[in-house]
Scaffold this motif. Structure first.
Motif, mmCIF file in Angstrom:
data_model
loop_
_atom_site.group_PDB
_atom_site.id
_atom_site.type_symbol
_atom_site.label_atom_id
_atom_site.label_comp_id
_atom_site.label_asym_id
_atom_site.label_seq_id
_atom_site.Cartn_x
_atom_site.Cartn_y
_atom_site.Cartn_z
ATOM 1 N N GLY A 1 0.824 -1.212 0.000
ATOM 2 C CA GLY A 1 0.000 0.000 0.000
ATOM 3 C C GLY A 1 0.852 1.252 0.000
ATOM 4 N N TYR A 2 1.922 1.253 0.783
ATOM 5 C CA TYR A 2 2.816 2.414 0.816
ATOM 6 C C TYR A 2 3.573 2.572 -0.500
ATOM 7 N N ILE A 3 3.977 1.464 -1.101
ATOM 8 C CA ILE A 3 4.660 1.548 -2.399
ATOM 9 C C ILE A 3 3.719 2.135 -3.443
ATOM 10 N N GLU A 4 2.481 1.680 -3.440
ATOM 11 C CA GLU A 4 1.486 2.185 -4.393
ATOM 12 C C GLU A 4 1.221 3.673 -4.164
ATOM 13 N N ARG A 5 1.089 4.067 -2.905
ATOM 14 C CA ARG A 5 0.864 5.479 -2.577
ATOM 15 C C ARG A 5 2.025 6.345 -3.024
ATOM 16 N N LEU A 6 3.241 5.864 -2.786
ATOM 17 C CA LEU A 6 4.437 6.600 -3.171
ATOM 18 C C LEU A 6 4.493 6.761 -4.690
ATOM 19 N N ASN A 7 4.207 5.683 -5.414
ATOM 20 C CA ASN A 7 4.243 5.747 -6.874
ATOM 21 C C ASN A 7 3.197 6.698 -7.433
ATOM 22 N N THR A 8 1.989 6.646 -6.912
ATOM 23 C CA THR A 8 0.940 7.522 -7.439
ATOM 24 C C THR A 8 1.218 8.987 -7.129
ATOM 25 N N GLU A 9 1.756 9.253 -5.949
ATOM 26 C CA GLU A 9 2.056 10.643 -5.578
ATOM 27 C C GLU A 9 3.191 11.224 -6.425
ATOM 28 N N LEU A 10 4.193 10.401 -6.722
ATOM 29 C CA LEU A 10 5.374 10.902 -7.421
ATOM 30 C C LEU A 10 5.268 10.800 -8.940
ATOM 31 N N LEU A 11 4.296 10.080 -9.433
ATOM 32 C CA LEU A 11 4.167 9.849 -10.871
ATOM 33 C C LEU A 11 3.964 11.143 -11.653
ATOM 34 N N ALA A 12 3.197 12.057 -11.116
ATOM 35 C CA ALA A 12 2.851 13.279 -11.841
ATOM 36 C C ALA A 12 3.961 14.326 -11.813
ATOM 37 N N ILE A 13 4.929 14.170 -10.936
ATOM 38 C CA ILE A 13 5.981 15.180 -10.786
ATOM 39 C C ILE A 13 7.152 14.830 -11.705
ATOM 40 N N GLU A 14 7.502 15.758 -12.584
ATOM 41 C CA GLU A 14 8.587 15.511 -13.530
ATOM 42 C C GLU A 14 9.908 16.129 -13.086
ATOM 43 N N ASN A 15 9.871 17.219 -12.363
ATOM 44 C CA ASN A 15 11.080 17.883 -11.897
ATOM 45 C C ASN A 15 11.747 17.026 -10.811
ATOM 46 N N HIS A 16 13.029 16.698 -10.999
ATOM 47 C CA HIS A 16 13.735 15.796 -10.090
ATOM 48 C C HIS A 16 13.830 16.363 -8.665
ATOM 49 N N ASP A 17 14.161 17.639 -8.546
ATOM 50 C CA ASP A 17 14.289 18.247 -7.217
ATOM 51 C C ASP A 17 12.952 18.294 -6.489
ATOM 52 N N GLU A 18 11.920 18.644 -7.228
ATOM 53 C CA GLU A 18 10.587 18.695 -6.644
ATOM 54 C C GLU A 18 10.129 17.294 -6.233
ATOM 55 N N ARG A 19 10.433 16.308 -7.073
ATOM 56 C CA ARG A 19 10.079 14.922 -6.770
ATOM 57 C C ARG A 19 10.803 14.457 -5.501
ATOM 58 N N GLN A 20 12.071 14.807 -5.383
ATOM 59 C CA GLN A 20 12.862 14.415 -4.213
ATOM 60 C C GLN A 20 12.298 15.043 -2.941
ATOM 61 N N THR A 21 11.911 16.311 -3.021
ATOM 62 C CA THR A 21 11.327 17.005 -1.874
ATOM 63 C C THR A 21 10.012 16.346 -1.467
ATOM 64 N N LYS A 22 9.180 16.042 -2.446
ATOM 65 C CA LYS A 22 7.890 15.390 -2.180
ATOM 66 C C LYS A 22 8.106 13.993 -1.594
ATOM 67 N N LYS A 23 9.090 13.281 -2.100
ATOM 68 C CA LYS A 23 9.384 11.937 -1.622
ATOM 69 C C LYS A 23 9.815 11.974 -0.155
ATOM 70 N N ILE A 24 10.654 12.913 0.193
ATOM 71 C CA ILE A 24 11.109 13.052 1.581
ATOM 72 C C ILE A 24 9.928 13.371 2.492
ATOM 73 N N ALA A 25 9.072 14.261 2.045
ATOM 74 C CA ALA A 25 7.892 14.623 2.841
ATOM 75 C C ALA A 25 6.978 13.408 3.033
ATOM 76 N N LEU A 26 6.781 12.635 1.966
ATOM 77 C CA LEU A 26 5.939 11.439 2.059
ATOM 78 C C LEU A 26 6.554 10.402 2.994
ATOM 79 N N LEU A 27 7.859 10.212 2.899
ATOM 80 C CA LEU A 27 8.517 9.233 3.762
ATOM 81 C C LEU A 27 8.407 9.623 5.232
#
Length: 94
Positions: free
Chosen positions: A40-66
């Motif tokens: 469930g967490y893997i799926e949530r992480l993938n869906t949240e990050l899928l729409a973000i194309e900018n690498h820095d923005e994706r990394q920031t969002k990933k850290i916040a999600l984690l």
């Protein structure tokens, strides 16, 4: 009035039989539940990050999600502190 009580008694007996004879579900093991939560967490992480194309923005969002995931897992009965740490490290690798 006697018919009413007879019908009521029949319904009560039928309800009781349904409750007693209903097949019992086997509870899931701790490992099965942990795997469901992990997926469930893997799926949530993938869906949240899928729409973000900018690498820095994706990394920031990933850290916040984690951080959110770690906070949620802190109170989860199926995971202890070491298992939470392992799962967060696994999710960080995605």
């Amino acid at each position: 009035m006697e018919t009413f009580f007879s019908v009521l008694l029949i319904f009560i007996l039928l309800g009781f039989l349904i409750l007693v004879l209903k097949p019992k579900k086997e509870p899931k093991s701790k490992e099965q539940k942990q795997e469901e939560i992990r997926l469930g967490y893997i799926e949530r992480l993938n869906t949240e990050l899928l729409a973000i194309e900018n690498h820095d923005e994706r990394q920031t969002k990933k850290i916040a999600l984690l951080k959110v995931f770690a906070k949620e897992l802190e109170f989860n009965l199926f995971f202890d502190k070491d298992e939470v740490k392992i799962l967060i490290q696994e999710l960080a690798g995605y």
